[in-house]
Design a protein around this motif. Sequence first.
Motif, PDB file in Angstrom:
ATOM      1  N   ASN A  19      35.806  58.460  45.163  1.00 53.04           N
ATOM      2  CA  ASN A  19      36.957  58.515  45.563  1.00 53.04           C
ATOM      3  C   ASN A  19      37.701  58.077  46.922  1.00 53.04           C
ATOM      4  O   ASN A  19      38.643  56.950  46.695  1.00 53.04           O
ATOM      5  N   ARG A  20      36.299  57.977  47.796  1.00 51.12           N
ATOM      6  CA  ARG A  20      36.670  57.892  49.129  1.00 51.12           C
ATOM      7  C   ARG A  20      36.533  56.075  49.381  1.00 51.12           C
ATOM      8  O   ARG A  20      37.335  55.362  49.933  1.00 51.12           O
ATOM      9  N   ALA A  21      35.321  55.799  48.354  1.00 48.84           N
ATOM     10  CA  ALA A  21      35.428  55.219  48.146  1.00 48.84           C
ATOM     11  C   ALA A  21      35.939  53.615  48.038  1.00 48.84           C
ATOM     12  O   ALA A  21      35.731  52.308  48.307  1.00 48.84           O
ATOM     13  N   LEU A  22      36.278  53.946  46.524  1.00 48.52           N
ATOM     14  CA  LEU A  22      37.382  53.332  46.241  1.00 48.52           C
ATOM     15  C   LEU A  22      38.927  53.340  46.627  1.00 48.52           C
ATOM     16  O   LEU A  22      38.922  51.596  46.777  1.00 48.52           O
ATOM     17  N   ASN A  23      39.322  54.193  47.445  1.00 47.86           N
ATOM     18  CA  ASN A  23      40.282  53.766  48.375  1.00 47.86           C
ATOM     19  C   ASN A  23      40.129  53.081  48.985  1.00 47.86           C
ATOM     20  O   ASN A  23      40.921  52.207  50.092  1.00 47.86           O
ATOM     21  N   LYS A  24      38.870  53.194  50.156  1.00 51.01           N
ATOM     22  CA  LYS A  24      38.949  51.696  50.493  1.00 51.01           C
ATOM     23  C   LYS A  24      38.967  50.455  50.660  1.00 51.01           C
ATOM     24  O   LYS A  24      39.390  49.491  51.371  1.00 51.01           O
ATOM     25  N   LEU A  25      38.137  50.348  49.517  1.00 46.80           N
ATOM     26  CA  LEU A  25      38.350  49.154  48.900  1.00 46.80           C
ATOM     27  C   LEU A  25      39.274  48.448  48.151  1.00 46.80           C
ATOM     28  O   LEU A  25      39.256  47.795  48.403  1.00 46.80           O
ATOM     29  N   GLY A  26      39.761  49.630  48.479  1.00 43.73           N
ATOM     30  CA  GLY A  26      41.663  49.052  48.181  1.00 43.73           C
ATOM     31  C   GLY A  26      41.614  48.923  46.331  1.00 43.73           C
ATOM     32  O   GLY A  26      42.468  48.126  45.906  1.00 43.73           O
ATOM     33  N   PHE A  27      40.649  49.858  45.632  1.00 36.48           N
ATOM     34  CA  PHE A  27      40.764  49.225  44.105  1.00 36.48           C
ATOM     35  C   PHE A  27      41.821  50.176  43.299  1.00 36.48           C
ATOM     36  O   PHE A  27      41.927  51.340  43.998  1.00 36.48           O
ATOM     37  N   LYS A 119      31.324  48.406  45.685  1.00 36.02           N
ATOM     38  CA  LYS A 119      31.935  47.012  45.663  1.00 36.02           C
ATOM     39  C   LYS A 119      31.327  46.401  44.837  1.00 36.02           C
ATOM     40  O   LYS A 119      31.956  45.656  43.533  1.00 36.02           O
ATOM     41  N   ARG A 120      30.065  45.723  44.642  1.00 33.41           N
ATOM     42  CA  ARG A 120      29.118  44.817  44.451  1.00 33.41           C
ATOM     43  C   ARG A 120      29.248  45.458  42.782  1.00 33.41           C
ATOM     44  O   ARG A 120      29.181  44.482  42.091  1.00 33.41           O
ATOM     45  N   ILE A 121      29.080  46.165  42.212  1.00 36.37           N
ATOM     46  CA  ILE A 121      29.228  47.473  40.715  1.00 36.37           C
ATOM     47  C   ILE A 121      30.460  46.784  40.544  1.00 36.37           C
ATOM     48  O   ILE A 121      30.929  46.094  39.288  1.00 36.37           O
ATOM     49  N   ILE A 122      31.974  47.246  40.938  1.00 40.57           N
ATOM     50  CA  ILE A 122      32.872  46.985  40.182  1.00 40.57           C
ATOM     51  C   ILE A 122      33.765  45.196  40.870  1.00 40.57           C
ATOM     52  O   ILE A 122      33.756  45.347  39.655  1.00 40.57           O
ATOM     53  N   ASP A 123      32.785  44.752  41.724  1.00 43.40           N
ATOM     54  CA  ASP A 123      33.002  43.771  41.350  1.00 43.40           C
ATOM     55  C   ASP A 123      32.274  42.946  40.377  1.00 43.40           C
ATOM     56  O   ASP A 123      33.271  41.911  39.247  1.00 43.40           O
ATOM     57  N   TYR A 124      31.516  42.738  40.250  1.00 37.19           N
ATOM     58  CA  TYR A 124      30.038  42.115  38.856  1.00 37.19           C
ATOM     59  C   TYR A 124      31.132  42.762  37.821  1.00 37.19           C
ATOM     60  O   TYR A 124      31.853  41.426  36.753  1.00 37.19           O
ATOM     61  N   TRP A 125      31.668  44.007  37.432  1.00 40.99           N
ATOM     62  CA  TRP A 125      31.896  44.141  35.989  1.00 40.99           C
ATOM     63  C   TRP A 125      32.985  44.545  35.908  1.00 40.99           C
ATOM     64  O   TRP A 125      33.600  43.898  34.372  1.00 40.99           O
ATOM     65  N   THR A 126      34.009  44.126  36.694  1.00 43.02           N
ATOM     66  CA  THR A 126      35.380  43.658  36.744  1.00 43.02           C
ATOM     67  C   THR A 126      35.628  42.123  36.371  1.00 43.02           C
ATOM     68  O   THR A 126      36.878  42.183  35.571  1.00 43.02           O
ATOM     69  N   ILE A 127      34.157  40.977  36.657  1.00 41.34           N
ATOM     70  CA  ILE A 127      34.592  39.568  36.118  1.00 41.34           C
ATOM     71  C   ILE A 127      34.207  39.577  34.676  1.00 41.34           C
ATOM     72  O   ILE A 127      34.200  38.688  33.849  1.00 41.34           O
ATOM     73  N   ASN A 128      32.754  40.581  34.095  1.00 38.70           N
ATOM     74  CA  ASN A 128      32.042  40.610  33.168  1.00 38.70           C
ATOM     75  C   ASN A 128      32.302  40.474  31.896  1.00 38.70           C
ATOM     76  O   ASN A 128      33.403  41.058  31.593  1.00 38.70           O
TER      77      ASN A 128
END
Length: 133
Positions: A19-27, A119-128
């Motif tokens: 959750n901290r990582a998601l918040n840091k990334l602004g997702f 970040k890589r995982i979420i970026d990838y699956w967000t556009i997949n």
Amino acid sequence: MKLNILLVEDDELEAMKFNRALNKLGFSHTITRAKNGEEALNLAKDKKPNLILLDLNMPKMNGLEFLSILKSDDNHKFIPIIIFSTSNNQVDMLQAYKIGVAGYIVKPLDYKDYVEQIKRIIDYWTINELVIK
């Protein structure tokens, strides 16, 4: 696209780190958490996630058991699942890929690397295309 992510993780510190990582990334994706495989199966059916992040070592039902059951269900077999585990056991990795996991990341990572992997995982699956409903 906003993802509906199911985090299957029994460790409170790991869940807080995620959750901290998601918040840091602004997702602003929707996150649902299960603490074991049994709970995750019920949530997968109710919440219909389009990405699952899965730990292997959990009580009641481990990650590989959960993965096998979910991938045998025609309604859920195409949900991408990424394993985050402390197990770097080649047998676990091979079994996970044979069942149909989309990726396997060995923990622990230092925090900077962890955030970058998320970040890589979420970026990838967000556009997949596979996650678009």
